[in-house]
Design an enzyme around this catalytic site. Sequence first.
Site, PDB file in Angstrom:
ATOM      1  N   HIS A   1     -68.720  90.211  73.195  1.00 16.06           N
ATOM      2  CA  HIS A   1     -68.644  91.366  71.993  1.00 16.06           C
ATOM      3  C   HIS A   1     -67.159  91.260  71.428  1.00 16.06           C
ATOM      4  O   HIS A   1     -67.039  91.174  70.247  1.00 16.06           O
ATOM      5  CB  HIS A   1     -69.213  92.573  72.117  1.00 16.06           C
TER       6      HIS A   1
ATOM      7  N   ASP B   1     -63.396  87.907  65.566  1.00 18.16           N
ATOM      8  CA  ASP B   1     -63.483  86.742  64.592  1.00 18.16           C
ATOM      9  C   ASP B   1     -63.365  87.525  63.318  1.00 18.16           C
ATOM     10  O   ASP B   1     -64.545  87.840  62.841  1.00 18.16           O
ATOM     11  CB  ASP B   1     -64.814  86.004  65.029  1.00 18.16           C
TER      12      ASP B   1
ATOM     13  N   ARG C   1     -65.691  86.057  60.619  1.00 21.36           N
ATOM     14  CA  ARG C   1     -67.356  86.670  60.712  1.00 21.36           C
ATOM     15  C   ARG C   1     -67.373  88.040  60.146  1.00 21.36           C
ATOM     16  O   ARG C   1     -68.199  88.563  59.473  1.00 21.36           O
ATOM     17  CB  ARG C   1     -67.610  86.212  62.190  1.00 21.36           C
TER      18      ARG C   1
ATOM     19  N   GLY D   1     -80.252  92.777  67.155  1.00 16.36           N
ATOM     20  CA  GLY D   1     -79.379  92.181  68.187  1.00 16.36           C
ATOM     21  C   GLY D   1     -78.054  92.845  67.767  1.00 16.36           C
ATOM     22  O   GLY D   1     -76.977  92.225  67.474  1.00 16.36           O
TER      23      GLY D   1
ATOM     24  N   GLU E   1     -76.565  89.031  62.997  1.00 13.52           N
ATOM     25  CA  GLU E   1     -75.731  88.011  63.311  1.00 13.52           C
ATOM     26  C   GLU E   1     -76.402  87.353  64.438  1.00 13.52           C
ATOM     27  O   GLU E   1     -76.089  87.313  65.519  1.00 13.52           O
ATOM     28  CB  GLU E   1     -74.137  88.571  63.655  1.00 13.52           C
TER      29      GLU E   1
ATOM     30  N   GLU F   1     -79.066  79.064  71.490  1.00 10.61           N
ATOM     31  CA  GLU F   1     -79.063  80.505  71.652  1.00 10.61           C
ATOM     32  C   GLU F   1     -79.367  81.296  70.503  1.00 10.61           C
ATOM     33  O   GLU F   1     -78.943  82.501  70.354  1.00 10.61           O
ATOM     34  CB  GLU F   1     -77.881  80.890  72.787  1.00 10.61           C
TER      35      GLU F   1
ATOM     36  N   HIS G   1     -65.093  81.666  65.650  1.00 10.83           N
ATOM     37  CA  HIS G   1     -65.685  81.691  67.352  1.00 10.83           C
ATOM     38  C   HIS G   1     -66.484  80.506  67.527  1.00 10.83           C
ATOM     39  O   HIS G   1     -66.860  80.216  68.633  1.00 10.83           O
ATOM     40  CB  HIS G   1     -65.984  82.914  67.860  1.00 10.83           C
TER      41      HIS G   1
END
Length: 351
Positions: free
Chosen positions: A13, A19, A22, A46, A111, A120, A295
């Site tokens: 995290h 990042d 992001r 998430g 995200e 993933e 990232h």
Amino acid sequence: MAYFHSYAHVGIHEEMIKDRVRTETYRAAIMQHQSSITGKVVVDVGCGTGILSIFCAQAGAKRVYAVDASEIAVQANEVVKANNLSDTVIVLHGRVEDVQIDEEVDVIISEWMGYMLLYESMLGSVITARDRWLKPGGLILPSNATLYMAPITHSDRYSESIDFWRNVYGIDMSAMLPLAKQCAFEEPSVETITGENVLTWPHVVKHLDCYTISIHELESVTTRYKFKSMMRAPLHGFAFWFDVEFSGPAVSPTNNHTPSSHVDDNPLDGSQRKKRANPNEALVLSTAPEDPPTHWQQTLIYFYDPIEVEQDQLIEGSVTLSQSKENARFMNIHLEYASGGRSFVKELVMR
């Protein structure tokens, strides 16, 4: 469950929040769509540490359901309390498929993107949340995503991993080369390259419309590619990257999902790739080599041996990305390649 357990580790995290490209793009997208969020119900799929849920609360959301299956949800709840947002942000510890939300939601934010977009990836969970809770005409952020590929040259990386075995302290260790190549290049590599490494304009592997895509479509993605090299150079493999766009729901069927067969078979030149319906309208988070690094970096598939290509030489073949049967979070990659009379197949697993 190992997947969810890994996301309880704070390091993952920390990397994502640090990042800036992001995190700040997500915050800017939330503020750009504030009129769709203020006074509305949001679900964050998430949620991790809860930062996007908090941004939505700051943007005036009436209620935010922050859902995460990993143990990080416990910390997210503490973060929400520490920011006096417990009345607005409700943390639900569990999978999207299992948790209960007893109302329709106006906005889904997530995200969900993995390396190479689909590795993933949590997009399946976003689709589940969409089908369970999203009101007709509701907003999904990001709204669509595009995965690109292009051939690359990267002599420095090849030399670092392979060529040094030819002379080690004056000893010929070239007998190590086959093993070194296998270890270095048998799996996809996540690293940062620059636009200078890329030999052609990119090809669209897959365009995903988050409003219309089905879980079934994610099981296997196949595209045929055809490139023309812009220069003479050793071809070391292919790079993959993606961008996501934060635009509103499609306003009419004509704006809706373009059939993937149409999109997938058209390599885009640079001018097309940068065009948007209205450049002022949609925020874009890009992981392209020419954009500021994230990232996610880029995902590279290296050949075991470089192939010399001439300027204007055709490079063609196909690639299939499919969910692994042993673990749906893993991805099988089947790459077929042909150029200058040479052809081969490379099979990889991204795990």
